[in-house]
Design a protein around this motif. Sequence first.
Motif, PDB file in Angstrom:
ATOM      1  N   LEU A   1       1.141  16.535  -6.443  1.00  0.00           N
ATOM      2  CA  LEU A   1       0.153  16.876  -5.419  1.00  0.00           C
ATOM      3  C   LEU A   1      -1.138  16.113  -5.651  1.00  0.00           C
ATOM      4  O   LEU A   1      -1.731  15.574  -4.707  1.00  0.00           O
ATOM      5  N   GLU A   2      -1.591  16.062  -6.874  1.00  0.00           N
ATOM      6  CA  GLU A   2      -2.816  15.324  -7.193  1.00  0.00           C
ATOM      7  C   GLU A   2      -2.688  13.860  -6.798  1.00  0.00           C
ATOM      8  O   GLU A   2      -3.612  13.264  -6.241  1.00  0.00           O
ATOM      9  N   THR A   3      -1.520  13.280  -7.063  1.00  0.00           N
ATOM     10  CA  THR A   3      -1.268  11.881  -6.694  1.00  0.00           C
ATOM     11  C   THR A   3      -1.314  11.703  -5.183  1.00  0.00           C
ATOM     12  O   THR A   3      -1.933  10.769  -4.670  1.00  0.00           O
ATOM     13  N   ALA A   4      -0.645  12.616  -4.457  1.00  0.00           N
ATOM     14  CA  ALA A   4      -0.594  12.513  -2.998  1.00  0.00           C
ATOM     15  C   ALA A   4      -1.981  12.642  -2.382  1.00  0.00           C
ATOM     16  O   ALA A   4      -2.353  11.870  -1.481  1.00  0.00           O
ATOM     17  N   LEU A   5      -2.758  13.601  -2.853  1.00  0.00           N
ATOM     18  CA  LEU A   5      -4.103  13.789  -2.314  1.00  0.00           C
ATOM     19  C   LEU A   5      -4.985  12.579  -2.604  1.00  0.00           C
ATOM     20  O   LEU A   5      -5.787  12.160  -1.762  1.00  0.00           O
ATOM     21  N   ALA A   6      -4.831  12.002  -3.796  1.00  0.00           N
ATOM     22  CA  ALA A   6      -5.631  10.836  -4.173  1.00  0.00           C
ATOM     23  C   ALA A   6      -5.314   9.637  -3.295  1.00  0.00           C
ATOM     24  O   ALA A   6      -6.165   8.770  -3.078  1.00  0.00           O
ATOM     25  N   GLU A   7      -4.085   9.580  -2.763  1.00  0.00           N
ATOM     26  CA  GLU A   7      -3.691   8.473  -1.887  1.00  0.00           C
ATOM     27  C   GLU A   7      -3.978   8.757  -0.416  1.00  0.00           C
ATOM     28  O   GLU A   7      -3.582   7.998   0.461  1.00  0.00           O
TER      29      GLU A   7
ATOM     30  N   ASP B   1       7.012   4.234  -9.390  1.00  0.00           N
ATOM     31  CA  ASP B   1       6.228   5.440  -9.626  1.00  0.00           C
ATOM     32  C   ASP B   1       5.729   6.003  -8.302  1.00  0.00           C
ATOM     33  O   ASP B   1       5.622   5.284  -7.301  1.00  0.00           O
ATOM     34  N   LEU B   2       5.424   7.289  -8.274  1.00  0.00           N
ATOM     35  CA  LEU B   2       5.086   7.962  -7.025  1.00  0.00           C
ATOM     36  C   LEU B   2       3.856   7.358  -6.357  1.00  0.00           C
ATOM     37  O   LEU B   2       3.836   7.186  -5.133  1.00  0.00           O
ATOM     38  N   ARG B   3       2.836   7.021  -7.123  1.00  0.00           N
ATOM     39  CA  ARG B   3       1.640   6.440  -6.526  1.00  0.00           C
ATOM     40  C   ARG B   3       1.965   5.151  -5.771  1.00  0.00           C
ATOM     41  O   ARG B   3       1.529   4.956  -4.627  1.00  0.00           O
ATOM     42  N   SER B   4       2.742   4.282  -6.396  1.00  0.00           N
ATOM     43  CA  SER B   4       3.116   3.016  -5.753  1.00  0.00           C
ATOM     44  C   SER B   4       3.986   3.263  -4.531  1.00  0.00           C
ATOM     45  O   SER B   4       3.844   2.587  -3.497  1.00  0.00           O
ATOM     46  N   GLN B   5       4.890   4.218  -4.633  1.00  0.00           N
ATOM     47  CA  GLN B   5       5.756   4.545  -3.504  1.00  0.00           C
ATOM     48  C   GLN B   5       4.940   5.067  -2.321  1.00  0.00           C
ATOM     49  O   GLN B   5       5.146   4.646  -1.178  1.00  0.00           O
ATOM     50  N   LEU B   6       4.000   5.961  -2.581  1.00  0.00           N
ATOM     51  CA  LEU B   6       3.171   6.496  -1.504  1.00  0.00           C
ATOM     52  C   LEU B   6       2.290   5.422  -0.887  1.00  0.00           C
ATOM     53  O   LEU B   6       2.099   5.387   0.333  1.00  0.00           O
ATOM     54  N   ARG B   7       1.771   4.542  -1.723  1.00  0.00           N
ATOM     55  CA  ARG B   7       0.955   3.450  -1.188  1.00  0.00           C
ATOM     56  C   ARG B   7       1.774   2.556  -0.262  1.00  0.00           C
ATOM     57  O   ARG B   7       1.285   2.107   0.779  1.00  0.00           O
ATOM     58  N   ALA B   8       3.012   2.299  -0.644  1.00  0.00           N
ATOM     59  CA  ALA B   8       3.888   1.469   0.191  1.00  0.00           C
ATOM     60  C   ALA B   8       4.189   2.161   1.511  1.00  0.00           C
ATOM     61  O   ALA B   8       4.165   1.538   2.585  1.00  0.00           O
ATOM     62  N   ILE B   9       4.440   3.458   1.454  1.00  0.00           N
ATOM     63  CA  ILE B   9       4.728   4.219   2.673  1.00  0.00           C
ATOM     64  C   ILE B   9       3.515   4.244   3.586  1.00  0.00           C
ATOM     65  O   ILE B   9       3.626   3.996   4.800  1.00  0.00           O
ATOM     66  N   MET B  10       2.336   4.522   3.021  1.00  0.00           N
ATOM     67  CA  MET B  10       1.121   4.580   3.827  1.00  0.00           C
ATOM     68  C   MET B  10       0.768   3.214   4.400  1.00  0.00           C
ATOM     69  O   MET B  10       0.280   3.105   5.531  1.00  0.00           O
ATOM     70  N   ARG B  11       1.025   2.156   3.629  1.00  0.00           N
ATOM     71  CA  ARG B  11       0.787   0.793   4.122  1.00  0.00           C
ATOM     72  C   ARG B  11       1.698   0.496   5.307  1.00  0.00           C
ATOM     73  O   ARG B  11       1.252  -0.008   6.351  1.00  0.00           O
ATOM     74  N   ASP B  12       2.986   0.801   5.155  1.00  0.00           N
ATOM     75  CA  ASP B  12       3.943   0.526   6.228  1.00  0.00           C
ATOM     76  C   ASP B  12       3.633   1.354   7.465  1.00  0.00           C
ATOM     77  O   ASP B  12       3.748   0.875   8.601  1.00  0.00           O
ATOM     78  N   LEU B  13       3.231   2.597   7.253  1.00  0.00           N
ATOM     79  CA  LEU B  13       2.870   3.450   8.374  1.00  0.00           C
ATOM     80  C   LEU B  13       1.664   2.887   9.113  1.00  0.00           C
ATOM     81  O   LEU B  13       1.622   2.854  10.351  1.00  0.00           O
ATOM     82  N   ALA B  14       0.665   2.415   8.375  1.00  0.00           N
ATOM     83  CA  ALA B  14      -0.520   1.814   8.993  1.00  0.00           C
ATOM     84  C   ALA B  14      -0.142   0.565   9.794  1.00  0.00           C
ATOM     85  O   ALA B  14      -0.653   0.345  10.894  1.00  0.00           O
ATOM     86  N   GLU B  15       0.763  -0.242   9.251  1.00  0.00           N
ATOM     87  CA  GLU B  15       1.177  -1.456   9.949  1.00  0.00           C
ATOM     88  C   GLU B  15       1.965  -1.118  11.205  1.00  0.00           C
ATOM     89  O   GLU B  15       1.763  -1.732  12.262  1.00  0.00           O
ATOM     90  N   VAL B  16       2.845  -0.131  11.129  1.00  0.00           N
ATOM     91  CA  VAL B  16       3.631   0.276  12.294  1.00  0.00           C
ATOM     92  C   VAL B  16       2.716   0.800  13.394  1.00  0.00           C
ATOM     93  O   VAL B  16       2.921   0.533  14.581  1.00  0.00           O
ATOM     94  N   ASN B  17       1.674   1.539  13.006  1.00  0.00           N
ATOM     95  CA  ASN B  17       0.740   2.103  13.985  1.00  0.00           C
ATOM     96  C   ASN B  17      -0.366   1.134  14.381  1.00  0.00           C
ATOM     97  O   ASN B  17      -1.254   1.492  15.154  1.00  0.00           O
TER      98      ASN B  17
END
Length: 336
Positions: free
Chosen positions: A8-14, A195-211
Amino acid sequence: MADAEQHLETALAEGVHHIGFKDVGLPLNHLKKLNHSIKTGGATSYLEVVSLDRDSEIRSAKAAIEIGVDILMGGTHVEAVLPLLEGTGIRYYPFPGKVAGHPSVLEGSTEEIVASARQLASHEGVHGLDLLAYRSSGDIEALMSAVCQAIDKPVIMAGSICDKNRIATVRTAGAAGFTIGTAALDGAYPETETDLRSQLRAIMRDLAEVNNHVSDVPAKNLVASFAKFEETWSPRIAGRINDMLLKLVKLKGEFVWHYHTVEDELFFVHRGKMLMKFRDRDEVVNEGEFIIVPHGVEHCPVALSDICEVMLLEPGTTLNTGNATDERTVNELVQI
């Protein structure tokens, strides 16, 4: 609980603003603490129903109420859950169609699932739907589009969203969002680091690009930008902010008295010293200071230093000489 709190801490930080959990694996008091941390972190909390039998769903709904989540997702026994949620403020997103097995599989034709979606969405206490599109064996893209078009409530796509292509497909279908968990937690989302931080960053990056929520605007240096031109009283466009233009201009000597009928102007002195003449007073504007000139106010800028470098912020319709006509009037601005 330690892993959950760390995740949760990782997700909120991202900057993840929608975070959910299941009602299994941790005691209820731990889930309450987790939910409190989610909300304290500024995110919306979700509880996902795991079991599909009626009694388990009722227990999940009661757990959601006791925990105090924002949204209850999943489940198929709407007639049993809706009375429990009434008056709680919890938003409810059940599964349309026939869902069976673990992991869950969505059965039935597109027509049957759409009919189920319409029936569920007709309930006032159903705020949206949780569609297990990628757990269906049919035409997944057609199914997602059909369900999104069939109802006027948000549809969340759940299950097996694991790469950028699927995120893009979900967006094209008209979904309000999607859930992703296993891919990130298992390090299976396409990214070099697992690692989860890198995975979330990749997901958020791809989501930003798609949108199309990414920026190609780089940082600019004022010294370097002013060095690109020598002309005085000839504004250059250095950037755009909505309907406003950020302009750079070099002042030398005195300008013409003028006013702007509808546009306000901001003058920021980057280098040198400027005098702003008004009909009732004069204002000296030093390096690092700015002055705002309201529309309709007659004014005349004067460079007190040999060359005064000024950054302007004003509407794109602003003509440099306003109501006056002068040999220094610039109708077509150059971009730098």
